[in-house]
Design an enzyme around this catalytic site. Sequence first.
Site, PDB file in Angstrom:
ATOM      1  N   GLU A 134     -10.061  27.215  11.301  1.00  0.00           N
ATOM      2  CA  GLU A 134     -10.623  28.008  12.423  1.00  0.00           C
ATOM      3  C   GLU A 134     -10.405  26.925  13.816  1.00  0.00           C
ATOM      4  O   GLU A 134      -9.870  27.485  14.843  1.00  0.00           O
ATOM      5  CB  GLU A 134     -11.991  28.427  12.580  1.00  0.00           C
ATOM      6  CG  GLU A 134     -12.379  29.035  13.819  1.00  0.00           C
ATOM      7  CD  GLU A 134     -13.837  29.471  14.157  1.00  0.00           C
ATOM      8  OE1 GLU A 134     -14.522  29.894  13.000  1.00  0.00           O
ATOM      9  OE2 GLU A 134     -14.358  29.426  15.099  1.00  0.00           O
ATOM     10  N   SER A 232     -17.402  26.639   5.940  1.00  0.00           N
ATOM     11  CA  SER A 232     -18.436  26.194   6.878  1.00  0.00           C
ATOM     12  C   SER A 232     -19.726  26.701   7.057  1.00  0.00           C
ATOM     13  O   SER A 232     -20.796  25.873   6.994  1.00  0.00           O
ATOM     14  CB  SER A 232     -17.485  26.185   8.050  1.00  0.00           C
ATOM     15  OG  SER A 232     -18.270  25.572   9.259  1.00  0.00           O
TER      16      SER A 232
HETATM   17  O1  10E Z   1     -15.606  28.272   7.000  1.00  0.00           O
HETATM   18  P1  10E Z   1     -16.102  29.417   7.327  1.00  0.00           P
HETATM   19  O2  10E Z   1     -17.455  29.567   7.305  1.00  0.00           O
HETATM   20  O3  10E Z   1     -15.499  29.511   8.825  1.00  0.00           O
HETATM   21  O4  10E Z   1     -15.252  30.629   6.734  1.00  0.00           O
HETATM   22  P2  10E Z   1     -16.017  31.723   5.519  1.00  0.00           P
HETATM   23  O5  10E Z   1     -14.651  32.420   5.355  1.00  0.00           O
HETATM   24  O6  10E Z   1     -16.802  30.970   4.580  1.00  0.00           O
HETATM   25  O7  10E Z   1     -16.758  32.707   6.344  1.00  0.00           O
HETATM   26  C1  10E Z   1     -16.202  33.667   7.485  1.00  0.00           C
HETATM   27  C2  10E Z   1     -16.064  33.119   8.649  1.00  0.00           C
HETATM   28  C3  10E Z   1     -14.962  32.890   9.409  1.00  0.00           C
HETATM   29  C4  10E Z   1     -13.919  33.703   9.273  1.00  0.00           C
HETATM   30  C5  10E Z   1     -14.834  31.950  10.529  1.00  0.00           C
HETATM   31  N1  10E Z   1     -15.531  32.423  11.685  1.00  0.00           N
END
Ligand code: 10E
Length: 318
Positions: A134, A232
């Site tokens: 991101e 994340s």
């Molecule tokens: O690592 P992140 O938390 O950014 O991604 P994730 O795929 O675990 O959860 C969805 C979150 C997104 C797409 C970023 N806003």
Amino acid sequence: MSMDKKPPLTLYLAAPRGFCAGVDRAIKIVEMALQKWGAPVYVRHEIVHNKFVVDSLRDKGAVFVEELDECPTDRPVIFSAHGVPKAVPAEAKRREMVYVDATCPLVSKVHVEAERHHAAGLQMVMIGHAGHPEVLGTMGQLPEGEVLLVETVEDVAGITPRDPARLAFITQTTLSVDDTAAIVVALNTRFPAIVGPAKEDICYATTNRQASVKAIAGRIDALFVIGAPNSSNSRRLVEVGSAAGCAYSQLVMRADQIDWRAIEGARAVGVTAGASAPEVLVDEVVDAFRDRYEVTVELVETARENVEFKVPRVLREA
Ligand code: 10E
Ligand code: SF4
């Protein structure tokens, strides 16, 4: 069958937990693309950071790659929910590829903010984690050098903006609400003229999931966050659990990763799931507890969510 009585355990189930609207939409986009165009459909980066989700889509015919040049030009490609640098759709266009952007609208909103500030002549400071897709995507909305990244309060002292009076800040959407508030204070203190959002750009889903962990952290001996190591928002939930006083706060992808010996003697356990973790994995974890304990489930709901994002028109028409 053993006649031993199972020990009692209260399982506090945090709500909201699991899929957010952006994840739900991104997964739908891949499924609908497979229906519209047939397999294979290429996906640049894990559509969301969850192995279970990625494996199930792979079984349906999705092919996951890290870079656009790994895709043939005659198959559709989908960009993951985390967003992509501007150069990626530009290259897809140049190669005359069919592409669908599954970037969460709340990430796109931050991209637009960055562009707006840049157009007004401001240099950007981004609060986020280096190397996260991101962050790469958001920084990649602007030319090289236009976005300075800070990860910690300490980093704020180390940046050298072109003009300290002409700065704006943006953030990753999945940060710790509390850690970010401290970084924003540091930015405002060092750069009193810096402009930015009212608080930060952390999304509703991240905020709500952290609040629900805080609500249970004081009542539990252990917290299990269902999510992937590269997620994340899931990792932030583990940190929020520890910071709120839960001595044993752990990330698990699935039930088989639970270290049962580590929680021997526990009588109250919390369970939540990151925004990319499907509810079936929560069920799996709850069932694993039921196999070993006489479980009483207590739902702790700190907010209700009713956010929904439409899929792109090209798929709605399918
Ligand atoms: O690592 P992140 O938390 O950014 O991604 P994730 O795929 O675990 O959860 C969805 C979150 C997104 C797409 C970023 N806003
Ligand atoms: Fe969108 Fe927030 Fe979900 Fe990320 S965590 S996909 S920004 S709703």
